[in-house]
Scaffold this active site. Structure first.
Site, mmCIF file in Angstrom:
data_model
loop_
_atom_site.group_PDB
_atom_site.id
_atom_site.type_symbol
_atom_site.label_atom_id
_atom_site.label_comp_id
_atom_site.label_asym_id
_atom_site.label_seq_id
_atom_site.Cartn_x
_atom_site.Cartn_y
_atom_site.Cartn_z
ATOM 1 N NE ARG A 142 -3.732 2.048 2.621
ATOM 2 C CZ ARG A 142 -3.647 2.554 3.927
ATOM 3 N NH1 ARG A 142 -3.042 1.913 4.907
ATOM 4 N NH2 ARG A 142 -4.380 3.556 3.978
ATOM 5 C CG HIS A 165 -2.040 4.772 -0.955
ATOM 6 N ND1 HIS A 165 -2.737 5.217 0.041
ATOM 7 C CD2 HIS A 165 -2.535 3.585 -1.511
ATOM 8 C CE1 HIS A 165 -3.850 4.339 -0.081
ATOM 9 N NE2 HIS A 165 -3.608 3.595 -1.065
ATOM 10 C CG HIS A 181 -8.050 -5.320 -2.443
ATOM 11 N ND1 HIS A 181 -9.175 -4.541 -2.937
ATOM 12 C CD2 HIS A 181 -7.378 -4.324 -1.916
ATOM 13 C CE1 HIS A 181 -8.773 -3.507 -2.696
ATOM 14 N NE2 HIS A 181 -7.965 -3.016 -2.229
ATOM 15 C CD1 TRP A 237 -11.320 -7.430 -0.366
ATOM 16 C CD2 TRP A 237 -9.590 -6.764 0.847
ATOM 17 N NE1 TRP A 237 -11.423 -6.071 -0.315
ATOM 18 C CE2 TRP A 237 -10.410 -5.710 0.508
ATOM 19 C CE3 TRP A 237 -8.612 -6.655 1.813
ATOM 20 C CZ2 TRP A 237 -9.853 -4.441 0.777
ATOM 21 C CZ3 TRP A 237 -8.149 -5.527 2.200
ATOM 22 C CH2 TRP A 237 -8.834 -4.318 2.031
ATOM 23 C CG ASP A 265 -13.116 -5.517 -3.196
ATOM 24 O OD1 ASP A 265 -12.202 -5.152 -3.794
ATOM 25 O OD2 ASP A 265 -13.177 -5.375 -2.051
#
Length: 426
Positions: free
Chosen positions: A116, A120, A249, A281, A310
């Site tokens: 992440r 980002h 994910h 997930w 999703d």
């Protein structure tokens, strides 16, 4: 980006070399220009700023006193560096940092948050803005508090704290490179594909270089498919890349205290690894595979998270083509994901050198004819793909001869005739 390094003593002894004198002059010019540009000194542990004011006093340099660099700047002035931004990363330090990241992943199980972190930093890119760093992208700006406080970056201060000791240890690696190195290494160490990465990203030097808030995707927009396209098309990505990247994910959890989504804990997260809690997930949320697509398609377990974005992957007709494919074919997912991840990691970056720095000959193999002119050495898959791409760019392929260029043939014939007529006796 040029790195200015020189002797800071402005009155060198007569025996000093001309090269050193030139370095001193360069430093003097750089300091003189500080009224126009903000200068940054990057130490192993912190970012130090000289005031942009044209006047200098001891009070204006107070920000230096807490840095490990201070003794080297003021006591041993013969070895110091001043730069407008961090230069290209050192390849040897990149490789060593990668090994340290692997150890960090083993000890902290922090794969998801490092992925992440890289995403980002690069995901703020806007293809419609040409100017660097205003266009956003992978430039290390996420290290500044003003960007860390964006709502979409909640919790990423923990990722920065995790890799800070590695940045301290390897000052020759830029923040922008370290973020992307950590992200790609986390994918690979979780069992995912090898990412064809390159390095040499230049860091921005000040909080003023951070992008405005709102460039990253949201989890629950009113029209999820439209929102995904709006955000990722702005980066220059297509539907296949959007769906493939969503496959990441398969790693990680959503924590309601940070994102507002997910359960406080489930049977899959209540005991960790790492800090317990959140909703994942997938059941094995530290393993990179195609279970994310399988689980969304089946929706048999209420303890597994499905965000509106999703669900859109199987509801939107274009997205669904790829989501169905990846649910059935993990190899196809790995191939497309690796390409999309590498593309995302390069968005908006300024590379020094421009071609980037490749570790382990993964991002591209330099073709040297002598290596293939004798013996039975086979071309690597990367080189085969490169050759195929070049053939296709001119409407051919390695398996199909190119159509003859009649114009080129005519030009060659004219040149040959001109040469023959210029010979004595003709």
């Amino acid at each position: 980006m040029a790195l200015y390094s020189s002797n800071l003593t402005l009155s060198p002894p007569k025996s000093q070399s001309m090269a050193s004198l030139r370095g001193t002059a360069a430093t003097a010019r750089l300091i003189h220009s500080a009224s126009r540009a903000r200068l940054s000194l990057y130490s192993a542990s912190s970012s130090l700023c000289l005031s942009s004011s044209s006047s200098y006093s001891p009070s204006s340099l107070k920000c230096l006193q807490f840095s490990p660099l201070a003794p080297h700047i003021f006591k041993d002035q013969k070895r110091s560096s001043v730069s407008t931004a961090a230069a290209a990363s050192d390849p040897a330090q990149l490789k060593s940092a990668r090994e340290d990241i692997k150890e960090l992943l083993k000890s902290k199980s922090c794969h998801p948050i490092l992925v992440r972190l890289g995403w980002h930093d690069s995901g703020t890119y806007n293809k419609n803005i040409e100017e660097w760093p205003r266009r956003g992208g992978a430039n290390g700006s996420l290290r500044f508090d003003i960007e860390l406080k964006h709502a979409a970056n909640a919790g990423l201060v923990n990722a920065l704290n995790l890799i800070k000791p590695i940045k301290d240890k390897y000052s020759g690696v830029t923040f922008a490179d370290l973020f992307q190195l950590a992200s790609a290494t986390a994918i690979e160490e979780a069992g995912g594909p090898k990412i064809p990465m390159k390095y040499g990203r230049v860091d921005v030097s000040a909080p003023a270089d951070c992008p405005e808030e709102g460039r990253l995707p949201a989890a629950g927009p009113p029209k999820p498919a439209d929102h995904l396209r709006e955000v990722f098309y702005r980066m220059g990505l297509n539907d296949r890349e959007i769906v493939a990247l969503s496959g990441a994910h398969t790693l990680g959890r959503s924590r309601p205290e940070r994102s507002g989504w997910g359960k406080p804990e489930t049977k899959y997260t209540k005991n960790g690894p790492g800090a317990p809690g959140g909703q994942s997930w997938t059941a094995k949320w530290l393993k990179f595979d195609n279970s994310y697509f399988k689980d969304i398609k089946e929706r048999k377990d209420d303890d597994l998270l499905v965000l509106p974005t999703d669900a859109a992957l199987f509801e939107d007709p274009s997205f669904k083509v790829y989501a169905e494919k990846y649910a059935e074919d993990q190899e196809a997912l790995f191939k497309d994901y690796a390409e999309a991840h590498a593309k995302l990691s390069n968005l908006g970056a300024k590379f020094d050198p421009q071609e980037g720095i490749v570790l382990d000959d993964v991002a591209g193999e330099k073709f040297t004819a002598a290596n293939y002119s004798s013996g039975k050495r086979e071309l690597s898959e990367a080189m085969k793909q490169k050759i195929q791409a070049e053939y296709k760019a001119i409407h051919g392929s390695p398996d199909k001869p190119l159509q003859p260029s009649y114009f080129l043939n005519i030009m060659i014939a004219i040149a040959v005739l001109a040469f023959l007529t210029s010979l004595p006796g003709n």
